[in-house]
Scaffold this motif. Sequence first.
Motif, PDB file in Angstrom:
ATOM      1  N   LEU A   1      -9.579  -4.129   6.505  1.00  0.00           N
ATOM      2  CA  LEU A   1      -8.244  -3.640   6.860  1.00  0.00           C
ATOM      3  C   LEU A   1      -7.363  -3.731   5.618  1.00  0.00           C
ATOM      4  O   LEU A   1      -7.319  -4.777   4.950  1.00  0.00           O
ATOM      5  N   ARG A   2      -6.643  -2.645   5.316  1.00  0.00           N
ATOM      6  CA  ARG A   2      -5.839  -2.604   4.096  1.00  0.00           C
ATOM      7  C   ARG A   2      -4.382  -2.269   4.418  1.00  0.00           C
ATOM      8  O   ARG A   2      -4.086  -1.552   5.380  1.00  0.00           O
ATOM      9  N   ASP A   3      -3.505  -2.781   3.595  1.00  0.00           N
ATOM     10  CA  ASP A   3      -2.082  -2.481   3.728  1.00  0.00           C
ATOM     11  C   ASP A   3      -1.885  -0.985   3.501  1.00  0.00           C
ATOM     12  O   ASP A   3      -2.321  -0.446   2.476  1.00  0.00           O
ATOM     13  N   PRO A   4      -1.229  -0.279   4.435  1.00  0.00           N
ATOM     14  CA  PRO A   4      -1.103   1.181   4.299  1.00  0.00           C
ATOM     15  C   PRO A   4      -0.244   1.614   3.111  1.00  0.00           C
ATOM     16  O   PRO A   4      -0.348   2.759   2.657  1.00  0.00           O
ATOM     17  N   GLY A   5       0.599   0.699   2.600  1.00  0.00           N
ATOM     18  CA  GLY A   5       1.443   1.059   1.478  1.00  0.00           C
ATOM     19  C   GLY A   5       0.815   0.771   0.125  1.00  0.00           C
ATOM     20  O   GLY A   5       0.793   1.632  -0.762  1.00  0.00           O
ATOM     21  N   THR A   6       0.257  -0.409  -0.031  1.00  0.00           N
ATOM     22  CA  THR A   6      -0.267  -0.842  -1.330  1.00  0.00           C
ATOM     23  C   THR A   6      -1.773  -0.720  -1.453  1.00  0.00           C
ATOM     24  O   THR A   6      -2.316  -0.743  -2.566  1.00  0.00           O
ATOM     25  N   GLY A   7      -2.464  -0.597  -0.333  1.00  0.00           N
ATOM     26  CA  GLY A   7      -3.921  -0.564  -0.365  1.00  0.00           C
ATOM     27  C   GLY A   7      -4.549  -1.943  -0.518  1.00  0.00           C
ATOM     28  O   GLY A   7      -5.776  -2.075  -0.588  1.00  0.00           O
ATOM     29  N   GLU A   8      -3.724  -2.983  -0.533  1.00  0.00           N
ATOM     30  CA  GLU A   8      -4.208  -4.355  -0.677  1.00  0.00           C
ATOM     31  C   GLU A   8      -5.026  -4.762   0.550  1.00  0.00           C
ATOM     32  O   GLU A   8      -4.680  -4.426   1.683  1.00  0.00           O
ATOM     33  N   GLU A   9      -6.118  -5.455   0.311  1.00  0.00           N
ATOM     34  CA  GLU A   9      -6.949  -5.919   1.429  1.00  0.00           C
ATOM     35  C   GLU A   9      -6.208  -6.985   2.228  1.00  0.00           C
ATOM     36  O   GLU A   9      -5.730  -7.984   1.680  1.00  0.00           O
ATOM     37  N   LEU A  10      -6.117  -6.748   3.530  1.00  0.00           N
ATOM     38  CA  LEU A  10      -5.473  -7.702   4.438  1.00  0.00           C
ATOM     39  C   LEU A  10      -6.487  -8.622   5.104  1.00  0.00           C
ATOM     40  O   LEU A  10      -6.243  -9.820   5.253  1.00  0.00           O
ATOM     41  N   GLU A  11      -7.612  -8.071   5.512  1.00  0.00           N
ATOM     42  CA  GLU A  11      -8.564  -8.850   6.307  1.00  0.00           C
ATOM     43  C   GLU A  11      -9.877  -8.085   6.435  1.00  0.00           C
ATOM     44  O   GLU A  11      -9.910  -6.853   6.361  1.00  0.00           O
ATOM     45  N   ARG A  12     -10.952  -8.824   6.624  1.00  0.00           N
ATOM     46  CA  ARG A  12     -12.221  -8.232   7.038  1.00  0.00           C
ATOM     47  C   ARG A  12     -12.381  -8.562   8.516  1.00  0.00           C
ATOM     48  O   ARG A  12     -12.546  -9.737   8.878  1.00  0.00           O
TER      49      ARG A  12
END
Length: 456
Positions: A54-65
């Motif tokens: 799961l990635r942040d929709p703005g930055t593309g940073e990984e939030l969680e697997r």
Amino acid sequence: MQASDTIVAVSTPPGRGGIGIIRLSGPQALELAGKLLRRPNFEPEPNRVSLRVLRDPGTGEELERALVTYFQAPRSFTGEDVIEFSCHGSPVLLLQIVDALLRLGARAAEPGEFTLRALANGKLNLSQAEAIRDLIEARTTAAARQAARQMGGELSARLQPFKETLLEIIVPLESSLEFVEDDLPNVEIERLSARLSDLIRMVDELAATFRAGRLLKDGLKATLVGRPNVGKSSIFNALLKQDRAIVTDLPGTTRDALSEVINLEGIPVLLTDTAGVRESADAIERIGIERTRRAISDADLLLVVVDGSEPLTAEDQELISEVAESPHLIVANKCDLGSFSLQRLLQVVTDGVEVIAVSARTGQGLEDLRKAVLRSCSAPENSIEGLLLTNARHYDLLRRASDSLKASRKLLEESASEELVLVGLYDALRYLGQITGETTPEDVLTQIFSTFCIGK
């Protein structure tokens, strides 16, 4: 509540845990999940679990697997497309993911909105929906079993013959009203009246289970009262099987009401220990005694504790007289002492009041006390057997249906016009329909579902 949008909520309890589940339901569930996964054409196989990033929709940073499960409409809890994200149970992490979905266009779900959508889409009826709430809130095994039975549709199945019989009574009356100029023959009136009587009996029998069902769901309030130093706190601890209340030889040790829930044969009992009732110059103790009197007025059952090793005092007798109009038992403590005399006590206690001899120190008589508590409150011996009404709304609607049927039967036997007889019959049919949600007004639905937790 708008069923056309896509809603999201955390469906696991607040706080930290091994797993936290986020539920997404609505026509855009797949699209929003795809954006969160950075997979525009996300089309997972229904009812299969897959590990996704799961990635942040703005930055593309990984939030969680997270483990992602897709339930395709209409084969889902709500009847809509549903996506569930099984994540690590960090409240901060779950909030981040929900916020991301809200930014993508989802709406925060209102209390009970997932279940309300299941009701609107015909996945369950109203009594089953309420049973889901009751199952979540169940405090005993017996209460959970009753909720599970109702969630499985047992109450709905029980009500269906009532509705069918009622329609069979309505049809000839409507036919007579529309097509026959003459009154119904006496033999037909007697037949319909007999069927009405049978139906009323069945409705009343089901409604009569509510007292036992309420005990299973809500439990009863049993309050220990008595003068200081008779052993209320010792009995409280003995029934709880733990040292919850402070016990000393000094009178007036208990200054405030102390409550704990215990399970007696599947019945949740809110047991309350109170300050000893006596005249006192101590300001703090007087406050405790005032709270004791409030606890007395709120209790379903009073356990009046006396010292069975000595004659009743004037304070004992005054308290017994004070609670005479309330359901109560006399609990004679210290029966292990040589000076104890149950016969002497029985001679001075009000006729008809049950006296239970116990010893908080040795445990003698405590099982008899537990049984007496259940017996005094009319708890059923087979609490977990048979379908019991546990919902006050259902009980009220059954009583209204019964009253309407009785009014119609009276009018029928008095040879009143079919129009008047039918009014009560249709009212009864509407009340029965409100139990399962077939005829429930929108404002009532809103009130019911506002009592659900968010995420369910």
